[in-house]
Design a protein around this motif. Structure first.
Motif, PDB file in Angstrom:
ATOM      1  N   THR B  82       6.328 -60.234  -5.036  1.00  0.00           N
ATOM      2  CA  THR B  82       5.785 -59.191  -5.921  1.00  0.00           C
ATOM      3  C   THR B  82       4.302 -58.962  -5.619  1.00  0.00           C
ATOM      4  O   THR B  82       3.831 -57.812  -5.531  1.00  0.00           O
ATOM      5  CB  THR B  82       5.964 -59.604  -7.388  1.00  0.00           C
ATOM      6  N   LEU B 102       7.309 -52.995  -8.433  1.00  0.00           N
ATOM      7  CA  LEU B 102       7.762 -52.947  -9.838  1.00  0.00           C
ATOM      8  C   LEU B 102       9.164 -53.525  -9.976  1.00  0.00           C
ATOM      9  O   LEU B 102       9.450 -54.271 -10.920  1.00  0.00           O
ATOM     10  CB  LEU B 102       7.760 -51.495 -10.333  1.00  0.00           C
ATOM     11  N   PHE B 106      10.182 -57.191 -12.223  1.00  0.00           N
ATOM     12  CA  PHE B 106      11.072 -57.358 -13.380  1.00  0.00           C
ATOM     13  C   PHE B 106      11.763 -58.736 -13.379  1.00  0.00           C
ATOM     14  O   PHE B 106      11.642 -59.489 -14.359  1.00  0.00           O
ATOM     15  CB  PHE B 106      12.084 -56.210 -13.396  1.00  0.00           C
TER      16      PHE B 106
END
Lengths: 194, 193
Positions: B82, B102, B106
Protein backbone atom coordinates in the motif's frame (compact mmCIF):
# COMPACT_ATOMS: atom_id res chain seq x y z
CA UNK A 1 -18.70 -39.26 47.22
CA UNK A 2 -15.16 -38.00 47.12
CA UNK A 3 -14.25 -34.68 45.55
CA UNK A 4 -12.87 -34.89 42.00
CA UNK A 5 -9.13 -34.45 42.15
CA UNK A 6 -8.01 -31.40 40.15
CA UNK A 7 -6.26 -32.14 36.87
CA UNK A 8 -4.64 -30.03 34.18
CA UNK A 9 -7.27 -29.34 31.50
CA UNK A 10 -4.60 -29.75 28.80
CA UNK A 11 -2.74 -32.96 29.72
CA UNK A 12 -4.92 -34.37 32.54
CA UNK A 13 -1.92 -34.55 34.87
CA UNK A 14 -3.02 -34.49 38.47
CA UNK A 15 -2.33 -31.14 40.02
CA UNK A 16 -0.95 -30.63 43.52
CA UNK A 17 -3.30 -31.76 46.23
CA UNK A 18 -3.46 -28.17 47.40
CA UNK A 19 -4.51 -26.22 44.29
CA UNK A 20 -4.64 -23.06 46.38
CA UNK A 21 -0.94 -22.81 45.58
CA UNK A 22 -1.83 -22.10 41.94
CA UNK A 23 -3.54 -18.78 42.52
CA UNK A 24 -1.15 -17.03 40.14
CA UNK A 25 -0.18 -18.30 36.70
CA UNK A 26 1.88 -21.42 37.37
CA UNK A 27 3.16 -24.08 34.97
CA UNK A 28 1.47 -27.47 35.06
CA UNK A 29 3.97 -30.09 36.31
CA UNK A 30 3.13 -32.33 33.33
CA UNK A 31 2.88 -30.14 30.22
CA UNK A 32 4.23 -26.82 31.52
CA UNK A 33 0.99 -25.13 30.45
CA UNK A 34 0.38 -22.06 32.60
CA UNK A 35 -2.64 -22.38 34.86
CA UNK A 36 -4.36 -20.17 37.35
CA UNK A 37 -6.77 -21.78 39.77
CA UNK A 38 -9.18 -19.98 42.04
CA UNK A 39 -10.17 -22.36 44.80
CA UNK A 40 -13.46 -21.87 46.62
CA UNK A 41 -14.23 -23.11 50.13
CA UNK A 42 -16.37 -25.96 48.79
CA UNK A 43 -13.27 -27.69 47.44
CA UNK A 44 -12.42 -30.80 49.42
CA UNK A 45 -15.68 -30.66 51.33
CA UNK A 46 -17.25 -33.38 49.20
CA UNK A 47 -20.92 -33.64 48.50
CA UNK A 48 -23.36 -33.23 51.33
CA UNK A 49 -25.83 -36.06 51.35
CA UNK A 50 -29.39 -35.36 52.34
CA UNK A 51 -30.95 -36.98 55.40
CA UNK A 52 -32.31 -40.50 55.13
CA UNK A 53 -35.98 -41.15 55.60
CA UNK A 54 -36.61 -42.65 59.01
CA UNK A 55 -38.85 -45.66 59.55
CA UNK A 56 -42.05 -45.39 61.52
CA UNK A 57 -41.49 -46.41 65.09
CA UNK A 58 -44.98 -46.14 66.53
CA UNK A 59 -48.66 -45.67 65.77
CA UNK A 60 -48.64 -42.06 66.90
CA UNK A 61 -46.46 -40.97 63.99
CA UNK A 62 -47.67 -39.81 60.60
CA UNK A 63 -46.51 -41.77 57.56
CA UNK A 64 -45.22 -40.39 54.27
CA UNK A 65 -47.86 -40.32 51.53
CA UNK A 66 -45.48 -41.97 49.09
CA UNK A 67 -43.68 -44.32 51.49
CA UNK A 68 -46.07 -45.90 53.94
CA UNK A 69 -43.30 -47.22 56.18
CA UNK A 70 -41.40 -43.92 56.45
CA UNK A 71 -41.97 -41.20 59.00
CA UNK A 72 -43.43 -37.95 57.68
CA UNK A 73 -41.40 -34.88 58.51
CA UNK A 74 -43.15 -32.07 56.65
CA UNK A 75 -46.32 -31.47 54.61
CA UNK A 76 -46.17 -30.41 50.96
CA UNK A 77 -46.86 -26.69 50.77
CA UNK A 78 -49.03 -27.11 47.68
CA UNK A 79 -51.08 -30.29 48.16
CA UNK A 80 -50.63 -30.86 51.88
CA UNK A 81 -49.51 -34.47 51.59
CA UNK A 82 -47.22 -35.63 54.36
CA UNK A 83 -43.70 -36.26 53.13
CA UNK A 84 -40.74 -38.17 54.49
CA UNK A 85 -37.24 -36.68 54.31
CA UNK A 86 -36.70 -38.44 50.99
CA UNK A 87 -39.77 -36.99 49.29
CA UNK A 88 -39.40 -33.50 50.73
CA UNK A 89 -38.05 -31.16 48.04
CA UNK A 90 -37.24 -27.83 49.67
CA UNK A 91 -37.29 -25.12 47.05
CA UNK A 92 -37.02 -21.39 47.65
CA UNK A 93 -38.65 -21.57 51.05
CA UNK A 94 -41.33 -24.04 49.94
CA UNK A 95 -41.53 -27.76 50.61
CA UNK A 96 -42.82 -29.61 47.57
CA UNK A 97 -43.59 -33.22 46.87
CA UNK A 98 -42.27 -34.77 43.63
CA UNK A 99 -45.78 -34.85 42.13
CA UNK A 100 -46.37 -31.13 42.68
CA UNK A 101 -42.97 -30.26 41.32
CA UNK A 102 -43.55 -32.35 38.21
CA UNK A 103 -47.04 -30.92 37.75
CA UNK A 104 -45.69 -27.40 38.10
CA UNK A 105 -42.99 -28.04 35.52
CA UNK A 106 -45.40 -29.64 33.04
CA UNK A 107 -47.95 -26.88 33.51
CA UNK A 108 -45.39 -24.17 32.80
CA UNK A 109 -45.65 -23.02 36.40
CA UNK A 110 -42.13 -24.03 37.37
CA UNK A 111 -40.97 -22.52 40.64
CA UNK A 112 -38.79 -19.51 39.85
CA UNK A 113 -35.44 -20.94 40.95
CA UNK A 114 -35.90 -23.90 38.62
CA UNK A 115 -37.16 -22.31 35.41
CA UNK A 116 -34.73 -23.11 32.65
CA UNK A 117 -35.81 -20.86 29.84
CA UNK A 118 -38.03 -17.96 29.01
CA UNK A 119 -39.18 -16.39 25.78
CA UNK A 120 -38.22 -12.77 25.28
CA UNK A 121 -41.57 -11.44 24.04
CA UNK A 122 -40.20 -7.90 24.10
CA UNK A 123 -37.68 -8.88 21.40
CA UNK A 124 -40.41 -10.47 19.30
CA UNK A 125 -42.51 -7.32 19.61
CA UNK A 126 -39.65 -5.00 18.70
CA UNK A 127 -38.66 -7.19 15.74
CA UNK A 128 -42.26 -7.09 14.55
CA UNK A 129 -42.22 -3.31 14.86
CA UNK A 130 -38.83 -2.59 13.30
CA UNK A 131 -38.24 -5.22 10.61
CA UNK A 132 -41.17 -4.19 8.36
CA UNK A 133 -39.97 -0.58 8.47
CA UNK A 134 -36.70 -1.75 6.92
CA UNK A 135 -38.13 -4.38 4.57
CA UNK A 136 -41.58 -3.25 3.49
CA UNK A 137 -43.05 -0.15 5.10
CA UNK A 138 -46.45 -0.76 3.52
CA UNK A 139 -46.91 -3.68 5.87
CA UNK A 140 -46.47 -1.49 8.96
CA UNK A 141 -50.20 -0.80 9.50
CA UNK A 142 -50.62 -4.54 9.97
CA UNK A 143 -47.38 -5.40 11.74
CA UNK A 144 -47.42 -2.33 14.03
CA UNK A 145 -50.85 -3.14 15.43
CA UNK A 146 -49.96 -6.84 15.49
CA UNK A 147 -46.89 -6.04 17.59
CA UNK A 148 -49.03 -3.99 19.97
CA UNK A 149 -51.47 -6.88 20.16
CA UNK A 150 -48.71 -9.36 20.95
CA UNK A 151 -47.38 -7.01 23.62
CA UNK A 152 -50.78 -6.72 25.31
CA UNK A 153 -51.38 -10.47 24.97
CA UNK A 154 -48.04 -11.38 26.56
CA UNK A 155 -47.89 -8.61 29.14
CA UNK A 156 -48.53 -11.05 31.96
CA UNK A 157 -46.00 -13.60 30.65
CA UNK A 158 -42.99 -14.19 32.91
CA UNK A 159 -40.41 -11.52 32.12
CA UNK A 160 -36.73 -12.13 31.54
CA UNK A 161 -34.77 -13.01 34.67
CA UNK A 162 -32.06 -10.49 33.94
CA UNK A 163 -33.47 -7.46 32.11
CA UNK A 164 -36.62 -5.41 32.55
CA UNK A 165 -38.37 -6.93 29.59
CA UNK A 166 -41.84 -5.86 30.73
CA UNK A 167 -40.93 -2.19 30.32
CA UNK A 168 -39.54 -2.94 26.89
CA UNK A 169 -42.75 -4.80 26.07
CA UNK A 170 -44.86 -1.77 26.98
CA UNK A 171 -42.55 0.50 25.00
CA UNK A 172 -42.83 -1.93 22.08
CA UNK A 173 -46.63 -1.77 22.26
CA UNK A 174 -46.58 2.04 22.16
CA UNK A 175 -44.07 1.99 19.30
CA UNK A 176 -46.22 -0.57 17.48
CA UNK A 177 -49.31 1.62 17.69
CA UNK A 178 -47.34 4.68 16.55
CA UNK A 179 -45.76 2.83 13.64
CA UNK A 180 -49.14 1.37 12.71
CA UNK A 181 -50.82 4.78 12.71
CA UNK A 182 -47.99 6.43 10.76
CA UNK A 183 -47.97 3.55 8.26
CA UNK A 184 -51.73 3.83 7.84
CA UNK A 185 -51.53 7.58 7.24
CA UNK A 186 -48.69 7.05 4.76
CA UNK A 187 -50.63 4.37 2.94
CA UNK A 188 -53.74 6.56 2.69
CA UNK A 189 -51.59 9.45 1.47
CA UNK A 190 -49.96 7.31 -1.21
CA UNK A 191 -53.21 5.85 -2.49
CA UNK A 192 -55.12 9.13 -2.40
CA UNK A 193 -52.28 10.84 -4.26
CA UNK A 194 -52.14 8.17 -6.93
CA UNK B 1 -32.48 -32.19 46.08
CA UNK B 2 -31.64 -29.07 48.01
CA UNK B 3 -32.26 -25.71 46.45
CA UNK B 4 -31.30 -22.78 48.58
CA UNK B 5 -31.49 -20.29 45.77
CA UNK B 6 -33.44 -17.14 46.37
CA UNK B 7 -36.72 -16.76 44.58
CA UNK B 8 -36.21 -13.43 42.86
CA UNK B 9 -32.78 -12.02 43.59
CA UNK B 10 -31.27 -8.90 42.12
CA UNK B 11 -28.64 -9.83 39.57
CA UNK B 12 -25.38 -8.05 38.85
CA UNK B 13 -23.84 -8.65 35.47
CA UNK B 14 -20.31 -9.97 35.59
CA UNK B 15 -19.65 -10.51 31.92
CA UNK B 16 -21.42 -10.89 28.58
CA UNK B 17 -19.97 -12.28 25.40
CA UNK B 18 -21.48 -12.58 21.96
CA UNK B 19 -20.47 -15.70 20.09
CA UNK B 20 -21.90 -15.93 16.59
CA UNK B 21 -25.68 -15.75 17.00
CA UNK B 22 -25.53 -16.70 20.65
CA UNK B 23 -24.88 -14.48 23.65
CA UNK B 24 -23.64 -15.89 26.92
CA UNK B 25 -23.77 -13.71 29.99
CA UNK B 26 -22.85 -14.30 33.60
CA UNK B 27 -24.91 -12.79 36.40
CA UNK B 28 -24.19 -12.82 40.08
CA UNK B 29 -26.91 -13.08 42.70
CA UNK B 30 -26.19 -13.02 46.44
CA UNK B 31 -26.22 -16.81 46.57
CA UNK B 32 -25.80 -18.11 43.04
CA UNK B 33 -24.21 -17.62 39.66
CA UNK B 34 -26.65 -17.45 36.76
CA UNK B 35 -25.41 -18.30 33.28
CA UNK B 36 -27.74 -17.05 30.57
CA UNK B 37 -27.50 -18.35 27.01
CA UNK B 38 -29.56 -16.11 24.77
CA UNK B 39 -30.35 -17.64 21.40
CA UNK B 40 -32.67 -15.49 19.31
CA UNK B 41 -35.69 -14.74 21.46
CA UNK B 42 -35.06 -17.56 23.95
CA UNK B 43 -33.10 -17.22 27.16
CA UNK B 44 -31.84 -20.40 28.78
CA UNK B 45 -30.75 -20.33 32.40
CA UNK B 46 -28.24 -22.38 34.36
CA UNK B 47 -27.79 -21.70 38.03
CA UNK B 48 -24.86 -22.63 40.24
CA UNK B 49 -25.13 -22.22 43.97
CA UNK B 50 -22.01 -20.35 45.08
CA UNK B 51 -21.63 -22.81 47.95
CA UNK B 52 -21.22 -25.64 45.44
CA UNK B 53 -18.43 -24.06 43.38
CA UNK B 54 -15.11 -25.76 43.98
CA UNK B 55 -12.69 -24.04 41.64
CA UNK B 56 -12.26 -21.90 38.58
CA UNK B 57 -9.39 -22.89 36.29
CA UNK B 58 -7.90 -20.40 33.84
CA UNK B 59 -5.75 -21.89 31.16
CA UNK B 60 -4.06 -19.45 28.74
CA UNK B 61 -3.94 -20.79 25.18
CA UNK B 62 -1.53 -20.09 22.37
CA UNK B 63 -4.24 -18.79 20.01
CA UNK B 64 -3.07 -15.20 20.26
CA UNK B 65 0.54 -16.07 19.49
CA UNK B 66 -0.51 -18.10 16.45
CA UNK B 67 -2.85 -15.36 15.25
CA UNK B 68 -0.13 -12.74 15.61
CA UNK B 69 2.34 -14.94 13.71
CA UNK B 70 -0.12 -15.18 10.84
CA UNK B 71 -1.55 -11.68 10.86
CA UNK B 72 1.53 -9.56 11.52
CA UNK B 73 3.65 -10.64 8.47
CA UNK B 74 0.60 -10.48 6.20
CA UNK B 75 -0.15 -7.00 7.48
CA UNK B 76 3.46 -5.94 7.01
CA UNK B 77 3.44 -7.12 3.38
CA UNK B 78 0.09 -5.47 2.65
CA UNK B 79 1.13 -2.23 4.35
CA UNK B 80 4.37 -2.26 2.34
CA UNK B 81 2.47 -2.75 -0.92
CA UNK B 82 0.00 0.00 0.00
CA UNK B 83 2.80 2.40 0.93
CA UNK B 84 4.67 1.62 -2.29
CA UNK B 85 1.54 2.17 -4.42
CA UNK B 86 0.81 5.38 -2.54
CA UNK B 87 4.33 6.55 -3.13
CA UNK B 88 3.98 5.76 -6.83
CA UNK B 89 0.69 7.62 -6.99
CA UNK B 90 2.23 10.71 -5.44
CA UNK B 91 5.55 10.81 -7.23
CA UNK B 92 4.95 9.41 -10.68
CA UNK B 93 2.37 9.52 -13.38
CA UNK B 94 1.78 5.76 -13.28
CA UNK B 95 -1.77 5.15 -14.36
CA UNK B 96 -4.19 3.82 -11.73
CA UNK B 97 -1.51 3.71 -8.96
CA UNK B 98 -3.77 5.77 -6.70
CA UNK B 99 -6.75 3.49 -7.24
CA UNK B 100 -4.62 0.40 -6.58
CA UNK B 101 -3.26 2.04 -3.43
CA UNK B 102 -6.82 2.62 -2.21
CA UNK B 103 -7.81 -0.94 -3.10
CA UNK B 104 -4.88 -2.40 -1.17
CA UNK B 105 -5.44 0.01 1.74
CA UNK B 106 -8.87 -1.52 2.45
CA UNK B 107 -7.65 -5.04 3.41
CA UNK B 108 -4.69 -3.45 5.17
CA UNK B 109 -7.01 -1.57 7.50
CA UNK B 110 -9.18 -4.66 7.96
CA UNK B 111 -6.13 -6.71 8.89
CA UNK B 112 -4.85 -3.98 11.21
CA UNK B 113 -8.23 -3.99 12.94
CA UNK B 114 -8.11 -7.77 13.28
CA UNK B 115 -4.60 -7.61 14.70
CA UNK B 116 -5.64 -4.95 17.20
CA UNK B 117 -8.62 -7.13 18.22
CA UNK B 118 -6.28 -10.06 18.76
CA UNK B 119 -3.54 -8.19 20.62
CA UNK B 120 -5.14 -5.44 22.67
CA UNK B 121 -7.62 -7.26 24.98
CA UNK B 122 -4.90 -9.66 26.18
CA UNK B 123 -4.08 -13.36 25.76
CA UNK B 124 -6.75 -15.91 24.95
CA UNK B 125 -7.65 -18.46 27.57
CA UNK B 126 -10.02 -21.26 28.40
CA UNK B 127 -12.01 -21.03 31.58
CA UNK B 128 -13.45 -23.98 33.43
CA UNK B 129 -15.81 -23.91 36.35
CA UNK B 130 -15.78 -26.97 38.54
CA UNK B 131 -18.31 -28.18 41.07
CA UNK B 132 -18.32 -31.45 42.98
CA UNK B 133 -20.01 -33.26 40.11
CA UNK B 134 -19.23 -31.44 36.90
CA UNK B 135 -16.74 -29.38 34.96
CA UNK B 136 -18.19 -26.65 32.79
CA UNK B 137 -16.33 -24.71 30.12
CA UNK B 138 -17.31 -21.03 30.27
CA UNK B 139 -17.50 -20.13 26.62
CA UNK B 140 -17.75 -16.37 27.05
CA UNK B 141 -14.55 -15.97 29.03
CA UNK B 142 -11.83 -16.26 26.41
CA UNK B 143 -9.52 -13.40 27.39
CA UNK B 144 -7.20 -13.80 30.34
CA UNK B 145 -7.60 -10.31 31.89
CA UNK B 146 -11.39 -10.54 31.69
CA UNK B 147 -11.40 -14.08 33.05
CA UNK B 148 -9.12 -13.02 35.90
CA UNK B 149 -11.46 -10.15 36.75
CA UNK B 150 -14.35 -12.59 36.66
CA UNK B 151 -12.46 -14.98 38.96
CA UNK B 152 -11.72 -12.18 41.41
CA UNK B 153 -15.33 -11.00 41.51
CA UNK B 154 -16.64 -14.54 41.89
CA UNK B 155 -14.06 -15.25 44.58
CA UNK B 156 -15.11 -12.14 46.49
CA UNK B 157 -18.78 -13.15 46.26
CA UNK B 158 -18.05 -16.67 47.50
CA UNK B 159 -15.83 -15.37 50.28
CA UNK B 160 -18.73 -13.29 51.56
CA UNK B 161 -20.93 -16.34 52.07
CA UNK B 162 -21.52 -18.12 55.32
CA UNK B 163 -20.38 -21.68 54.71
CA UNK B 164 -21.04 -22.81 58.21
CA UNK B 165 -24.64 -21.64 57.69
CA UNK B 166 -27.80 -23.62 57.87
CA UNK B 167 -27.79 -27.34 57.34
CA UNK B 168 -29.19 -28.44 54.01
CA UNK B 169 -32.54 -29.48 55.46
CA UNK B 170 -33.29 -27.55 58.60
CA UNK B 171 -36.85 -28.87 58.76
CA UNK B 172 -35.83 -32.54 58.75
CA UNK B 173 -37.10 -35.18 61.12
CA UNK B 174 -35.78 -33.32 64.13
CA UNK B 175 -38.45 -30.66 63.68
CA UNK B 176 -40.46 -30.56 66.87
CA UNK B 177 -44.20 -30.34 66.86
CA UNK B 178 -44.76 -31.95 63.48
CA UNK B 179 -48.30 -33.31 63.03
CA UNK B 180 -48.73 -36.78 64.31
CA UNK B 181 -51.20 -39.44 63.29
CA UNK B 182 -54.00 -37.68 65.19
CA UNK B 183 -53.59 -34.56 63.11
CA UNK B 184 -53.27 -36.68 60.01
CA UNK B 185 -56.58 -38.30 60.89
CA UNK B 186 -58.20 -34.88 61.17
CA UNK B 187 -56.81 -33.87 57.83
CA UNK B 188 -59.09 -34.17 54.83
CA UNK B 189 -56.32 -35.83 52.86
CA UNK B 190 -56.60 -39.50 52.05
CA UNK B 191 -54.41 -41.86 53.97
CA UNK B 192 -51.42 -43.22 52.16
CA UNK B 193 -51.85 -46.54 50.45
Amino acid sequence: MATLSPACPECRTALPADPASLTSLTACPGCRTPLRITVFPAFGRGITLGPKAEKLTGDDEAACFFHATKKAVVPCDRCGRFLCALCDLPLAGEHLCPTCLQAAQQGGNTPAPLDRSRVRWDRIVWLTVLLPILLCWMATPVTGFAAAGIAVWRLAAPPSRIVRSRGRLIAGAIAGVLVGVIGLVGLIAVFSHS
Amino acid sequence: METRLQNDPGYRRLRAARWNWRTTSYWLAPDHLLIVDAVGVMERYRRFDLRDLEMLILHPTSSRRIAVWILAPTLAILAGVTAFLGYLALTSTTEYAGIWALISAFPTFLLAGALAWVVLPGPFCETQLRTGVQTLSLSGLIRLPIAERFANELGAAVAGLDFAGPSPRPESSATPGFPTAEIAAESSLPNPP
